[in-house]
Design an enzyme around this catalytic site. Structure first.
Site, mmCIF file in Angstrom:
data_model
loop_
_atom_site.group_PDB
_atom_site.id
_atom_site.type_symbol
_atom_site.label_atom_id
_atom_site.label_comp_id
_atom_site.label_asym_id
_atom_site.label_seq_id
_atom_site.Cartn_x
_atom_site.Cartn_y
_atom_site.Cartn_z
ATOM 1 N N ARG A 31 -10.391 22.665 21.105
ATOM 2 C CA ARG A 31 -11.342 23.396 20.255
ATOM 3 C C ARG A 31 -12.732 23.465 20.892
ATOM 4 N NH1 ARG A 31 -9.131 20.853 14.625
ATOM 5 N NH2 ARG A 31 -7.636 22.500 14.229
ATOM 6 N N LYS A 203 8.502 25.643 4.362
ATOM 7 C CA LYS A 203 8.710 26.182 3.014
ATOM 8 C C LYS A 203 8.457 27.669 2.877
ATOM 9 C CE LYS A 203 7.296 22.073 0.476
ATOM 10 N NZ LYS A 203 6.147 21.596 -0.300
ATOM 11 N N GLY A 359 -0.690 26.795 13.270
ATOM 12 C CA GLY A 359 -0.137 25.448 13.217
ATOM 13 C C GLY A 359 0.907 25.056 14.239
ATOM 14 N N GLY A 382 -4.819 27.847 9.323
ATOM 15 C CA GLY A 382 -4.958 28.444 7.987
ATOM 16 C C GLY A 382 -5.711 29.758 8.015
HETATM 17 P P1 AMP Z 1 4.816 24.760 8.551
HETATM 18 O O1 AMP Z 1 3.610 23.871 8.508
HETATM 19 O O2 AMP Z 1 5.156 25.411 7.260
HETATM 20 O O3 AMP Z 1 4.788 25.724 9.709
HETATM 21 O O4 AMP Z 1 6.040 23.789 8.779
HETATM 22 C C1 AMP Z 1 6.178 23.028 9.927
HETATM 23 C C2 AMP Z 1 7.102 21.897 9.644
HETATM 24 O O5 AMP Z 1 8.345 22.393 9.191
HETATM 25 C C3 AMP Z 1 7.366 21.065 10.858
HETATM 26 O O6 AMP Z 1 6.845 19.788 10.663
HETATM 27 C C4 AMP Z 1 8.888 21.045 10.940
HETATM 28 O O7 AMP Z 1 9.403 19.767 11.236
HETATM 29 C C5 AMP Z 1 9.318 21.451 9.561
HETATM 30 N N1 AMP Z 1 10.658 22.057 9.574
HETATM 31 C C6 AMP Z 1 11.079 23.060 10.354
HETATM 32 N N2 AMP Z 1 12.367 23.306 10.153
HETATM 33 C C7 AMP Z 1 12.795 22.430 9.220
HETATM 34 C C8 AMP Z 1 14.062 22.185 8.604
HETATM 35 N N3 AMP Z 1 15.139 22.911 8.906
HETATM 36 N N4 AMP Z 1 14.116 21.198 7.688
HETATM 37 C C9 AMP Z 1 13.031 20.483 7.373
HETATM 38 N N5 AMP Z 1 11.806 20.672 7.927
HETATM 39 C C10 AMP Z 1 11.695 21.639 8.844
#
Ligand code: AMP
Length: 400
Positions: A31, A203, A359, A382
């Site tokens: 950064r 999610k 992220g 974000g």
């Molecule tokens: P995000 O911050 O929404 O981009 O989510 C990233 C996180 O999603 C990472 O820490 C991954 O380990 C988790 N992730 C990705 N695929 C899966 C999965 N199939 N089951 C559980 N967690 C997951």
């Protein structure tokens, strides 16, 4: 940055929210490096730079007696390293963010010198976007430059309110902000087609607005990561213990229907690497994503999905990637994310424009050493997500 900085004091908001280790040493200075071109430009033109940044969340992590944990969150931690990055330029530190001492130090700052103000978040007024605090900051300088894309989605005093105290001709985005906005706009406005969005992560609920917007924009949407299983289950698949948001299944079906109406192809992983436990050393095997046995969970996209996704990516002219394809922090479940990173890099080498924004996909690309093999890696998690969702970011709006 068309402004003339010669002989001017420049109040610059940067994002120096760097990770520190237990000894308060910087463990990743990405950064800081990202803001260097703008700082150097002002110094080279004969300006003096007064830097503002936050570091961590000092208001949320106060000491037992209610006071700020200065030792942990002081921006003093970045001063020496910044001087090194600027080839030994003079970098002073003011232990106050505003007030008499800051005013004196700012007034005495000579051309070519840098002053770092104490963590803006030491003041509770920062997060409230407080006008008095913003005005105190504004009076330190002639020109305001915002180069903190990572905090542009926050309507804070130093990122947003402060801009109103400078006339239009005395404020500007820095180079980093400009690049972030240009690259995201290139994906959103009139992209070369086909436009493929690769969306992953944990999610669906975090990415609803993004998915809705992409259905209006993209030709292909690849969905991987934990969020894929909500779609698979909503379509009647058996997902075992995979991450499923039960209350988002209707929404998933609506998104699929809307995409079909608009002629947008949604690609879900045909197969998955499934595990009997959420653990790095769990037993694992490949199964269809819609046939995950009871007690097992999908933690990565499988080999058929990787090949199918790679083919879509390879045929794309514009690619947006946000979110990993699996639990890439665990080596056994990182191959899908790695393959996608490689495919995005390969497509870029043959002429596609690729933006990796937000992220964990950024972390994945960096880990694989592929940051230079894609067109642009965003510094704002974000903030980039909100920009892509179509929101007007307060830090950007304040400049217009
Ligand atoms: P995000 O911050 O929404 O981009 O989510 C990233 C996180 O999603 C990472 O820490 C991954 O380990 C988790 N992730 C990705 N695929 C899966 C999965 N199939 N089951 C559980 N967690 C997951």
């Amino acid at each position: 940055m068309q402004l003339d900085f010669n002989g001017k004091k420049v109040l610059m908001r940067v994002d120096f929210n760097v990770p520190l280790n237990g000894n308060n040493e910087i463990t990743d200075d990405t950064r800081m490096r990202a803001a260097l071109p703008t700082i150097r430009h002002v110094l080279d033109q004969g300006g003096a730079v007064i830097l503002m940044s936050h570091l961590g969340r000092p208001q949320k992590k106060r000491l037992d007696d209610g006071s700020i944990n200065v030792e942990k969150f002081t921006l003093r931690h970045v001063v020496n390293h910044l001087s090194q990055l600027l080839n030994g330029a003079s970098v002073a530190f003011c232990p106050k963010t505003v007030g008499e001492q800051a005013e004196t130090m700012a007034a005495n700052l000579a051309a070519g010198e840098v002053l770092v103000l104490e963590n803006t978040r030491f003041q509770a007024e920062e997060a409230k976007g407080d006008a008095t605090f913003a005005q105190q900051l504004a009076q330190l300088a002639d020109i305001y430059v915002n180069d903190a894309f990572g905090t542009a989605h926050r309507a804070h005093a130093s990122t947003t309110t402060v801009a109103q105290y400078f006339p239009k001709e005395n404020k500007s985005f820095g180079f980093l902000m400009q690049k972030e906005i240009e690259n995201a706009t290139r994906v959103l406005n009139d992209p070369a087609r086909p436009l493929t969005a690769i969306i992953g992560g944990a999610k669906v609920s975090d990415k609803i607005l993004l998915l809705e917007r992409l259905i209006d924009l993209a030709n292909h949407i690849i969905i991987g990561g934990g969020m894929a299983y909500t779609f698979v289950k909503a379509q009647g698949g058996q997902t075992g213990n995979s991450l499923v948001e039960e209350d988002k299944q209707d929404l998933a079906l609506q998104l699929l229907a809307k995409a079909k109406d608009k002629g947008v192809q949604i690609h879900l992983p045909a197969d998955s690497v499934i595990a009997d436990n959420f653990a790095a050393d769990a037993q694992h095997e490949v199964q269809p994503s819609a046939a995950v046995p009871h007690g097992w969970m999908g933690l990565d996209i499988g080999p058929d999905a990787r090949a199918a996704f790679a083919a879509v990516i390879q045929a794309s002219k514009t690619i947006l990637w946000n979110g990993p394809m699996g639990v890439f922090e665990m080596p056994n479940f990182a191959n899908g994310t790695k393959q996608i990173a490689q495919s995005v890099a390969d497509a870029t080498a043959t002429g596609a424009f690729s933006l990796v924004g937000g992220g964990d996909s950024v972390a994945a690309v960096n880990q694989m050493g592929l940051a230079d093999a894609v067109s642009y890696v965003s510094t704002g998690g974000g903030a980039m997500l909100e920009f892509l969702e179509g929101k007007e970011l307060p830090g950007i709006a304040a400049m217009r």
